[in-house]
Design an enzyme around this catalytic site. Structure first.
Site, PDB file in Angstrom:
ATOM      1  N   TYR A   1      -0.571  -3.742  18.886  1.00 45.56           N
ATOM      2  CA  TYR A   1       0.449  -4.415  17.762  1.00 45.56           C
ATOM      3  C   TYR A   1       0.593  -5.916  17.933  1.00 45.56           C
ATOM      4  O   TYR A   1       0.175  -6.802  17.142  1.00 45.56           O
ATOM      5  CB  TYR A   1       1.949  -3.751  17.644  1.00 45.56           C
ATOM      6  CG  TYR A   1       2.830  -4.669  16.833  1.00 45.56           C
ATOM      7  CD1 TYR A   1       2.585  -4.673  15.548  1.00 45.56           C
ATOM      8  CD2 TYR A   1       4.023  -5.223  17.559  1.00 45.56           C
ATOM      9  CE1 TYR A   1       3.520  -5.735  14.603  1.00 45.56           C
ATOM     10  CE2 TYR A   1       4.845  -6.021  16.737  1.00 45.56           C
ATOM     11  CZ  TYR A   1       4.437  -6.333  15.264  1.00 45.56           C
ATOM     12  OH  TYR A   1       5.422  -7.081  14.586  1.00 45.56           O
TER      13      TYR A   1
ATOM     14  N   LYS B   1       0.881  -1.202   0.231  1.00 41.43           N
ATOM     15  CA  LYS B   1      -0.137   0.050  -0.162  1.00 41.43           C
ATOM     16  C   LYS B   1       0.879   1.219  -0.092  1.00 41.43           C
ATOM     17  O   LYS B   1       0.408   2.355  -0.347  1.00 41.43           O
ATOM     18  CB  LYS B   1      -1.060  -0.104   1.303  1.00 41.43           C
ATOM     19  CG  LYS B   1      -1.783   1.340   1.364  1.00 41.43           C
ATOM     20  CD  LYS B   1      -2.693   0.991   2.598  1.00 41.43           C
ATOM     21  CE  LYS B   1      -3.734   2.033   2.904  1.00 41.43           C
ATOM     22  NZ  LYS B   1      -4.355   2.044   4.165  1.00 41.43           N
TER      23      LYS B   1
ATOM     24  N   LYS C   1      -1.173  -9.044  15.873  1.00 38.76           N
ATOM     25  CA  LYS C   1      -0.347  -9.980  15.250  1.00 38.76           C
ATOM     26  C   LYS C   1      -0.819 -11.617  15.820  1.00 38.76           C
ATOM     27  O   LYS C   1      -0.964 -12.408  14.921  1.00 38.76           O
ATOM     28  CB  LYS C   1       0.968 -10.009  15.544  1.00 38.76           C
ATOM     29  CG  LYS C   1       1.568  -8.693  14.722  1.00 38.76           C
ATOM     30  CD  LYS C   1       1.583  -8.802  13.124  1.00 38.76           C
ATOM     31  CE  LYS C   1       2.597  -9.677  12.845  1.00 38.76           C
ATOM     32  NZ  LYS C   1       2.573  -9.523  11.173  1.00 38.76           N
TER      33      LYS C   1
ATOM     34  N   THR D   1      -5.098  -3.579   9.399  1.00 39.12           N
ATOM     35  CA  THR D   1      -4.361  -4.325   8.208  1.00 39.12           C
ATOM     36  C   THR D   1      -4.041  -5.505   8.726  1.00 39.12           C
ATOM     37  O   THR D   1      -3.801  -6.672   8.046  1.00 39.12           O
ATOM     38  CB  THR D   1      -3.085  -3.368   8.004  1.00 39.12           C
ATOM     39  OG1 THR D   1      -3.425  -2.058   7.269  1.00 39.12           O
ATOM     40  CG2 THR D   1      -1.981  -4.266   7.466  1.00 39.12           C
TER      41      THR D   1
ATOM     42  N   THR E   1       5.621 -12.631  14.561  1.00 39.55           N
ATOM     43  CA  THR E   1       6.464 -12.031  15.662  1.00 39.55           C
ATOM     44  C   THR E   1       6.700 -12.716  16.943  1.00 39.55           C
ATOM     45  O   THR E   1       5.665 -13.184  17.535  1.00 39.55           O
ATOM     46  CB  THR E   1       6.213 -10.615  15.816  1.00 39.55           C
ATOM     47  OG1 THR E   1       7.090 -10.100  17.059  1.00 39.55           O
ATOM     48  CG2 THR E   1       4.787 -10.553  16.171  1.00 39.55           C
ATOM     49  N   ASP E   2       7.821 -12.694  17.585  1.00 39.17           N
ATOM     50  CA  ASP E   2       7.802 -13.315  18.882  1.00 39.17           C
ATOM     51  C   ASP E   2       7.107 -12.566  20.044  1.00 39.17           C
ATOM     52  O   ASP E   2       6.661 -12.983  21.036  1.00 39.17           O
ATOM     53  CB  ASP E   2       9.400 -13.393  19.273  1.00 39.17           C
ATOM     54  CG  ASP E   2       9.947 -12.201  19.485  1.00 39.17           C
ATOM     55  OD1 ASP E   2       9.584 -10.885  19.020  1.00 39.17           O
ATOM     56  OD2 ASP E   2      11.181 -12.098  19.920  1.00 39.17           O
ATOM     57  N   GLU E   3       6.753 -11.413  19.628  1.00 45.70           N
ATOM     58  CA  GLU E   3       5.883 -10.462  20.431  1.00 45.70           C
ATOM     59  C   GLU E   3       4.514 -10.972  20.755  1.00 45.70           C
ATOM     60  O   GLU E   3       4.023 -10.707  21.889  1.00 45.70           O
ATOM     61  CB  GLU E   3       5.716  -8.909  20.179  1.00 45.70           C
ATOM     62  CG  GLU E   3       7.131  -8.599  19.755  1.00 45.70           C
ATOM     63  CD  GLU E   3       7.114  -6.806  19.488  1.00 45.70           C
ATOM     64  OE1 GLU E   3       6.271  -6.300  19.920  1.00 45.70           O
ATOM     65  OE2 GLU E   3       7.939  -6.378  18.870  1.00 45.70           O
TER      66      GLU E   3
HETATM   67  P1  NAD Z   1       7.845  -2.297   8.002  1.00 51.38           P
HETATM   68  O1  NAD Z   1       6.922  -1.324   8.916  1.00 51.38           O
HETATM   69  O2  NAD Z   1       8.864  -1.807   7.511  1.00 51.38           O
HETATM   70  O3  NAD Z   1       7.158  -2.460   6.565  1.00 51.38           O
HETATM   71  C1  NAD Z   1       5.609  -3.018   6.404  1.00 51.38           C
HETATM   72  C2  NAD Z   1       4.941  -2.678   4.879  1.00 51.38           C
HETATM   73  O4  NAD Z   1       3.748  -3.155   4.923  1.00 51.38           O
HETATM   74  C3  NAD Z   1       5.250  -1.409   4.310  1.00 51.38           C
HETATM   75  O5  NAD Z   1       6.082  -1.599   3.123  1.00 51.38           O
HETATM   76  C4  NAD Z   1       3.820  -0.924   4.289  1.00 51.38           C
HETATM   77  O6  NAD Z   1       3.729   0.029   2.917  1.00 51.38           O
HETATM   78  C5  NAD Z   1       3.104  -2.095   3.817  1.00 51.38           C
HETATM   79  N1  NAD Z   1       1.785  -2.211   4.416  1.00 51.38           N
HETATM   80  C6  NAD Z   1       1.279  -1.639   5.552  1.00 51.38           C
HETATM   81  N2  NAD Z   1      -0.109  -1.863   5.479  1.00 51.38           N
HETATM   82  C7  NAD Z   1      -0.230  -2.410   4.426  1.00 51.38           C
HETATM   83  C8  NAD Z   1      -1.957  -2.512   3.783  1.00 51.38           C
HETATM   84  N3  NAD Z   1      -2.958  -2.437   4.298  1.00 51.38           N
HETATM   85  N4  NAD Z   1      -1.713  -3.235   2.594  1.00 51.38           N
HETATM   86  C9  NAD Z   1      -0.577  -3.395   1.755  1.00 51.38           C
HETATM   87  N5  NAD Z   1       0.861  -2.884   2.094  1.00 51.38           N
HETATM   88  C10 NAD Z   1       0.905  -2.603   3.684  1.00 51.38           C
HETATM   89  O7  NAD Z   1       7.708  -3.828   8.694  1.00 51.38           O
HETATM   90  P2  NAD Z   1       8.821  -4.942   8.997  1.00 51.38           P
HETATM   91  O8  NAD Z   1       9.759  -4.297  10.174  1.00 51.38           O
HETATM   92  O9  NAD Z   1       9.404  -5.109   7.564  1.00 51.38           O
HETATM   93  O10 NAD Z   1       7.964  -6.051   9.134  1.00 51.38           O
HETATM   94  C11 NAD Z   1       7.464  -6.956   8.303  1.00 51.38           C
HETATM   95  C12 NAD Z   1       6.641  -8.189   9.046  1.00 51.38           C
HETATM   96  O11 NAD Z   1       7.573  -8.695   9.727  1.00 51.38           O
HETATM   97  C13 NAD Z   1       5.430  -7.620   9.804  1.00 51.38           C
HETATM   98  O12 NAD Z   1       4.412  -8.406   9.642  1.00 51.38           O
HETATM   99  C14 NAD Z   1       5.893  -7.516  11.304  1.00 51.38           C
HETATM  100  O13 NAD Z   1       5.074  -7.943  12.312  1.00 51.38           O
HETATM  101  C15 NAD Z   1       7.228  -8.800  11.080  1.00 51.38           C
HETATM  102  N6  NAD Z   1       8.178  -9.022  12.006  1.00 51.38           N
HETATM  103  C16 NAD Z   1       8.889  -7.678  12.177  1.00 51.38           C
HETATM  104  C17 NAD Z   1      10.244  -7.874  12.883  1.00 51.38           C
HETATM  105  C18 NAD Z   1      10.858  -6.767  12.944  1.00 51.38           C
HETATM  106  O14 NAD Z   1      12.080  -6.780  13.910  1.00 51.38           O
HETATM  107  N7  NAD Z   1      10.946  -5.918  12.284  1.00 51.38           N
HETATM  108  C19 NAD Z   1      10.336  -9.178  13.758  1.00 51.38           C
HETATM  109  C20 NAD Z   1       9.544 -10.068  13.505  1.00 51.38           C
HETATM  110  C21 NAD Z   1       8.410  -9.967  12.772  1.00 51.38           C
HETATM  111  P1  TYD Z   2      11.681  -1.295  18.816  1.00 54.31           P
HETATM  112  O1  TYD Z   2      12.734  -1.187  17.542  1.00 54.31           O
HETATM  113  O2  TYD Z   2      10.486  -0.273  18.542  1.00 54.31           O
HETATM  114  O3  TYD Z   2      11.081  -2.744  18.482  1.00 54.31           O
HETATM  115  P2  TYD Z   2      10.158  -3.622  19.714  1.00 54.31           P
HETATM  116  O4  TYD Z   2       9.557  -2.796  20.576  1.00 54.31           O
HETATM  117  O5  TYD Z   2       9.163  -4.306  18.525  1.00 54.31           O
HETATM  118  O6  TYD Z   2      10.994  -4.686  20.290  1.00 54.31           O
HETATM  119  O7  TYD Z   2      12.308  -1.232  20.170  1.00 54.31           O
HETATM  120  C1  TYD Z   2      13.242  -1.950  20.634  1.00 54.31           C
HETATM  121  C2  TYD Z   2      13.645  -1.777  21.896  1.00 54.31           C
HETATM  122  O8  TYD Z   2      14.130  -0.452  22.201  1.00 54.31           O
HETATM  123  C3  TYD Z   2      12.333  -1.808  22.890  1.00 54.31           C
HETATM  124  O9  TYD Z   2      12.567  -2.188  24.238  1.00 54.31           O
HETATM  125  C4  TYD Z   2      11.853  -0.397  23.065  1.00 54.31           C
HETATM  126  C5  TYD Z   2      13.469   0.515  23.167  1.00 54.31           C
HETATM  127  N1  TYD Z   2      13.407   1.973  22.506  1.00 54.31           N
HETATM  128  C6  TYD Z   2      13.898   2.965  23.168  1.00 54.31           C
HETATM  129  O10 TYD Z   2      14.387   2.699  24.118  1.00 54.31           O
HETATM  130  N2  TYD Z   2      14.152   3.934  22.412  1.00 54.31           N
HETATM  131  C7  TYD Z   2      13.480   4.474  21.334  1.00 54.31           C
HETATM  132  O11 TYD Z   2      13.281   5.552  20.825  1.00 54.31           O
HETATM  133  C8  TYD Z   2      12.787   2.926  20.395  1.00 54.31           C
HETATM  134  C9  TYD Z   2      12.082   3.393  19.062  1.00 54.31           C
HETATM  135  C10 TYD Z   2      12.748   1.949  21.136  1.00 54.31           C
END
Ligand code: NAD
Ligand code: TYD
Length: 339
Positions: free
Chosen positions: A153, A34, A157, A100, A125-127
């Protein structure tokens, strides 16, 4: 083989597209995204003009658009990365997360049922497991750990995960789920801990650490996550959940100090700010199942991965500076303005 990658203009999805297109040059890849604030088409520049790649700007919640795409492309595999992914945003505004992350996932699975696919893979996610105490390093999340979420969040998930398993049991949809720990690496949006700290340090701005900075996350280099998903969609069992993590637990404050050292910036930039509401204390993944069943092991050690990541941010300033100067600025003010 044709794969639809949703959310492929975001952090992990784009890295996954690069991985797949390099490893399987004969596959067709369609990115459905999107382009929310977190999606960036310039990230996909390297593949946009390839004949076996197509980008489609649509919402995964838009049933008509999703069905049309399935009809046109007849995909074999769907890998669903599309999501609202930032915990802090989910605390400010939960509704779009429910839309979403839950409705969007169900809409994609309805299309899978209608048109037929070989695998629907949900990137989770592990969350979803909630958090672990700091004083019990022996405890890790396994696939059997009960879901016990903390934020809107993680709740969205977990809801999606339950729906995915329900579509498997009720309709026989061939699904799989992966639950990965925190990722880091190139194209990580600069609102998450590691890229935010790198960008702020480079701009000599305060480094906002929540609470005491003692929360622990289990960090994995993004490429290792992509390789694990590749294994699961090709060799993983239907209806199964696979945890992904590399036994790399680190306190937030230690990561921030490490970034200061690497960039030769003073630790005096570190600013302790108000804690996140409902802040999870510790995440830690037990990846035994994916190792035993599919032979997956992480390849990039944190010391090497963080260096590569910092280098990437140094070499790609334009990518993140453009982001920081845009809409994200308003969010930053709202988030940190009165902390
Ligand atoms: P991100 O926020 O960087 O990217 C999300 C993407 O989804 C973006 O390109 C956005 O435009 C698109 N999007 C959002 N809403 C949409 C919709 N309604 N329709 C189509 N596209 C849409 O996220 P990320 O960090 O790359 O995470 C990707 C996936 O992995 C997520 O499902 C997240 O829950 C999961 N995940 C992330 C992490 C992490 O550390 N980042 C860890 C474990 C799992
Ligand atoms: P984040 O990258 O948002 O990932 P998640 O909350 O999904 O694990 O945050 C990682 C950790 O860092 C989390 O314990 C929150 C902390 N954090 C800060 O201390 N300062 C910040 O500005 C952000 C964005 C996160």
């Amino acid at each position: 083989m044709k794969i639809i990658v949703t959310g492929g203009a975001g952090f992990i999805g784009s890295n996954f597209i690069f991985h797949i297109m390099k490893k399987y040059p004969d596959y067709g890849v369609v990115c459905l995204d999107k382009l929310t604030y977190a999606g960036n088409l310039s990230t996909l520049e390297a593949v946009l003009n390839k004949p076996n790649f197509r980008f489609v700007k649509e919402d995964i919640c838009d049933r008509t658009a999703v069905y049309k795409l399935f009809e046109e492309e007849k995909p074999d595999v769907i890998v669903n990365f599309a999501a609202e992914s930032h915990v802090d945003r989910s605390i400010l505004e939960p509704e779009v997360f429910l839309k979403t992350n839950i409705i969007g996932t169900a809409t994609l699975m309805d299309a899978c049922l209608k048109y037929g696919i070989r695998r629907f893979h949900q990137v989770s996610t592990d969350e979803v497991y909630g958090d672990l105490p700091l004083d019990r390093p022996d405890l890790l999340f396994t696939e059997e750990t009960p879901l016990h979420t903390s934020s809107p969040y993680s709740s969205s998930k977990a809801s999606a995960d339950l729906l995915v398993l329900a579509y498997h049991r009720t309709y026989g949809l061939p699904v799989s789920i992966s639950r990965c720990s925190n990722n880091y690496g190139p194209y990580h949006f600069p609102e998450k801990l590691i890229p935010l700290m790198i960008a702020n340090a480079l701009n000599d701005k305060p480094l906002p650490v929540y609470g005491k900075g003692e929360n622990v996350r289990d960090w994995l280099y993004v490429e290792d996550h992509c390789k694990a998903i590749d294994l699961i969609i090709h060799k993983g069992r239907e209806g199964e959940v696979y945890n992904i993590g590399g036994h790399n637990e680190m306190k937030n404050i230690d990561i921030v100090k490490m970034i200061c050292r690497e960039l030769k910036k003073p630790e005096s930039l570190i600013t302790y700010v108000a804690d996140r509401k409902g802040h999870d204390m510790r995440y830690a993944i037990d990846p035994t199942k994916i190792h035993k069943e599919l032979g997956w092991l992480p390849e990039t050690k944190f010391a090497e991965g963080i260096k590569k990541t910092i280098e990437w941010y140094l070499e790609n300033r334009k990518w993140w500076q453009t982001i920081i100067s845009g809409e994200y600025k308003n969010y930053y003010e709202k988030m940190y303005g009165n902390k």
